[in-house]
Design a protein around this motif. Structure first.
Motif, short mmCIF file in Angstrom:
data_model
loop_
_atom_site.label_atom_id
_atom_site.label_comp_id
_atom_site.label_asym_id
_atom_site.label_seq_id
_atom_site.Cartn_x
_atom_site.Cartn_y
_atom_site.Cartn_z
N ALA A 45 7.52 68.95 71.55
CA ALA A 45 7.89 67.54 71.50
C ALA A 45 7.21 66.80 72.65
O ALA A 45 7.40 67.16 73.82
CB ALA A 45 9.41 67.39 71.57
N LYS A 47 7.30 63.30 72.57
CA LYS A 47 7.83 61.94 72.45
C LYS A 47 8.07 61.35 73.83
O LYS A 47 8.10 62.07 74.83
CB LYS A 47 9.14 61.99 71.66
N TYR A 51 7.77 63.12 77.66
CA TYR A 51 8.89 63.19 78.61
C TYR A 51 8.45 62.68 79.99
O TYR A 51 8.83 63.21 81.03
CB TYR A 51 9.43 64.62 78.74
N TRP A 93 9.78 61.86 63.17
CA TRP A 93 11.04 61.96 62.41
C TRP A 93 12.01 60.78 62.53
O TRP A 93 13.05 60.79 61.92
CB TRP A 93 11.78 63.24 62.82
N LYS A 137 15.40 66.41 56.47
CA LYS A 137 16.29 66.68 57.60
C LYS A 137 17.74 66.56 57.17
O LYS A 137 18.16 65.53 56.63
CB LYS A 137 16.01 65.69 58.73
N ARG A 144 23.86 62.18 63.88
CA ARG A 144 22.87 61.19 64.30
C ARG A 144 21.93 60.97 63.13
O ARG A 144 22.35 60.47 62.11
CB ARG A 144 22.15 61.76 65.54
N HIS A 176 19.03 69.37 63.64
CA HIS A 176 19.01 69.31 65.11
C HIS A 176 20.40 69.70 65.62
O HIS A 176 21.41 69.32 65.03
CB HIS A 176 18.64 67.89 65.54
N ASN A 216 16.01 73.61 69.36
CA ASN A 216 15.43 72.88 70.49
C ASN A 216 15.27 73.90 71.64
O ASN A 216 15.47 75.10 71.43
CB ASN A 216 16.33 71.71 70.90
N THR A 217 14.91 73.45 72.83
CA THR A 217 14.69 74.40 73.92
C THR A 217 15.90 75.32 74.17
O THR A 217 15.73 76.54 74.22
CB THR A 217 14.31 73.68 75.24
N PRO A 218 17.11 74.77 74.33
CA PRO A 218 18.21 75.69 74.62
C PRO A 218 18.44 76.73 73.53
O PRO A 218 18.72 77.90 73.83
CB PRO A 218 19.43 74.76 74.80
N ARG A 232 11.40 73.75 67.88
CA ARG A 232 10.89 72.45 68.36
C ARG A 232 11.35 72.30 69.80
O ARG A 232 12.52 72.05 70.06
CB ARG A 232 11.49 71.29 67.54
N VAL A 233 10.42 72.47 70.72
CA VAL A 233 10.81 72.51 72.13
C VAL A 233 10.19 71.38 72.93
O VAL A 233 9.02 71.05 72.76
CB VAL A 233 10.46 73.87 72.77
N GLY A 234 10.99 70.81 73.80
CA GLY A 234 10.52 69.74 74.68
C GLY A 234 10.73 70.10 76.13
O GLY A 234 9.82 70.53 76.83
N VAL A 235 11.96 69.96 76.56
CA VAL A 235 12.23 69.99 78.00
C VAL A 235 11.74 71.27 78.68
O VAL A 235 11.23 71.23 79.80
CB VAL A 235 13.75 69.72 78.25
N TYR A 367 16.33 65.71 81.92
CA TYR A 367 15.59 65.04 80.85
C TYR A 367 15.38 63.56 81.21
O TYR A 367 14.30 63.00 81.06
CB TYR A 367 16.39 65.03 79.54
C1 LIG Z 1 13.58 65.87 71.39
C2 LIG Z 1 13.82 66.74 70.25
C3 LIG Z 1 13.62 68.12 70.34
C4 LIG Z 1 13.30 68.82 71.64
O1 LIG Z 1 14.49 68.97 72.40
P1 LIG Z 1 14.50 69.71 73.81
O2 LIG Z 1 15.95 69.86 74.12
O3 LIG Z 1 13.79 68.82 74.78
O4 LIG Z 1 13.82 71.02 73.62
C5 LIG Z 1 13.74 68.86 69.18
N1 LIG Z 1 14.07 68.28 68.00
C6 LIG Z 1 14.31 66.95 67.88
C7 LIG Z 1 14.69 66.40 66.57
C8 LIG Z 1 14.21 66.15 69.00
O5 LIG Z 1 14.47 64.84 68.89
#
Ligand SMILES: *Cc1c(COP(=O)(O)O)cnc(C)c1O
Length: 414
Positions: A45, A47, A51, A93, A137, A144, A176, A216-218, A232-235, A367
């Motif tokens: 991610a 977005k 970050y 998304w 989705k 949400r 999510h 997600n990351t966790p 799907r990983v961001g942080v 974050y």
């Molecule tokens: C931001 C986001 C992620 C990433 O989440 P992290 O906790 O940063 O890993 C994954 N999926 C969706 C839909 C998101 O909006």
């Protein structure tokens, strides 16, 4: 004193404030997460301007580190990445009535679909005579975005119909998670159960997708049963821990942002001196104060109290309110080694301070701290492995690669 005339103030070669971004850290973190979740694929991610790290910088580093996909919230974010030459598969998304689905399909951006968008996307595909690639989705409990389970069969049926008409290709099914950062909570199990039902429902209706993605990351780091075909990983990619009780270091992740500046002023003050707007803090003894030239105009939260700040070899605490442009650090003694021009690190690098520490001081999470670093702070991309500063903002010279900025020659406190 020479400092008053300004003659002893060091010549400036580096930005006065900078977020130093290390693509090597991003590559390392992607590779670390990928090794953990394999054979599942990795969507990174980027977005919200990656970050806060710079979306293009982050996307390039993510792909170099092994990311299979790039994820963003908005189509506009995806189009900016395409314009910058990022060719990786990409998913957006979060849409509005004004989202440009025609442009998204033209630029090969996959679209997350939670409900109403499906008709708009089909219309755009029809106009272009090109099938849209979509990921449906389902809202499995976050409340949400995502289609409710009640309406899921209807959305699936509509997707099958559009797919049969050649207007779309359903390549993914996703959801999510709400509480994956607290791995013991049972709501994640409940969400996974609803998700498995949603996948079955879609398959029974005739969809066969190759990308089921949830984590997600966790969840990527704590729930192997949520990995499915892709995470799907961001942080975590930015070297931040999503958990309250585990640091990035515990997880083998390296922070990719270091926020730094230099001391703007040092002065001695008597006991009782009030500090900053509202005079919410008064020193109880004579001391010296350092002025740090960053404030909420730079994304340093106004609400932060007793936040840690590294100056030279020591960690001090902020005192009083953060203002728009500046805040104050109590140097804890009248006599101080600290002088104008000394290096200051708010978090990251070798400071021993994390964005999570600032989150704690500001009643928020890492974050938000990294993402909100403002546009007044130049991002200086310095690759710790390749040693070559890219994207150095115009008007600034390279030279902070070793973590040094010129300084330390100004006179003592006055
Ligand atoms: C931001 C986001 C992620 C990433 O989440 P992290 O906790 O940063 O890993 C994954 N999926 C969706 C839909 C998101 O909006």
């Amino acid at each position: 004193m020479s400092t008053i005339s300004g003659t002893a103030v060091p010549e400036v070669h580096a930005p006065e404030r900078a977020a130093i971004i290390d693509p090597a850290a991003i590559r390392h973190n992607v590779a670390t997460i990928a090794a953990y979740v394999r054979p599942a694929k990795v969507m990174v991610a980027v977005k919200a301007d990656g970050y806060g790290h710079g979306a293009v910088t982050a996307a390039h580093a993510a792909v170099d580190g092994g990311a299979d996909w790039i994820g963003v919230a908005h189509v506009t974010e995806a189009l900016q990445l395409r314009a910058a030459g990022i060719e990786a598969p990409m998913l957006a998304w979060l849409h509005t009535a004004r989202t440009d689905f025609v442009e998204a399909i033209s630029q090969d951006v996959d679209l997350g679909i939670s409900g109403w968008e499906i008709d708009e996307v089909a219309a755009a595909a029809e106009q272009l005579q090109t099938p849209a690639h979509v990921h449906l989705k389902v809202d499995t409990g976050l409340g949400r975005n995502g289609c409710t389970p009640e309406r899921w069969p209807e959305l699936v049926a509509r997707a099958v119909e559009f797919q049969d008409r050649g207007l779309m290709s359903v390549v993914g099914l996703f959801t999510h998670l709400a509480v994956a950062d607290e791995p013991d909570r049972r709501e994640t199990d409940e969400q996974l159960e609803v998700y498995r039902w949603a996948v079955e429902t879609a398959e029974e209706a005739g969809l066969s997708v190759s990308l089921r993605h949830v984590a997600n990351t966790p969840a990527a780091l704590s729930r192997p049963d949520a990995h499915f075909d892709m995470v799907r990983v961001g942080v975590g990619v930015y070297g931040q821990s999503p958990f309250a009780d585990r640091s990035a270091e515990d997880l083998g992740l390296e922070p990719a942002m270091e926020l730094r500046t230099t001391v703007a002023n040092v002065k001695q003050v008597p006991a009782g001196q009030g500090i900053s707007y509202g005079l919410t803090h008064r020193v109880d003894r004579p001391t010296s104060l350092a002025l740090i030239p960053m404030g909420y105009g730079d994304g340093v939260p106004r609400i932060a109290v007793h936040a840690p700040v590294r100056i030279g070899e020591r960690t001090y605490q902020s005192a009083g309110r953060v203002a728009m442009d500046q805040f104050v650090v109590d140097l804890e003694d009248v006599d101080t080694e600290v002088s104008v021009g000394d290096d200051v690190v708010l978090f990251g690098g070798d400071s021993g301070i994390s964005a999570a520490d600032w989150g704690t001081a500001a009643q928020t999470i890492n974050y938000e701290i990294i993402t909100r670093i403002g546009s007044r702070v130049p991002r200086q991309v310095i690759d710790s492995e390749r040693g070559r500063p890219d994207d150095v903002p115009t008007g600034t010279a390279p030279g902070t690669a070793a973590g040094t900025t010129p300084g330390g020659t100004a006179g003592g406190a006055w």
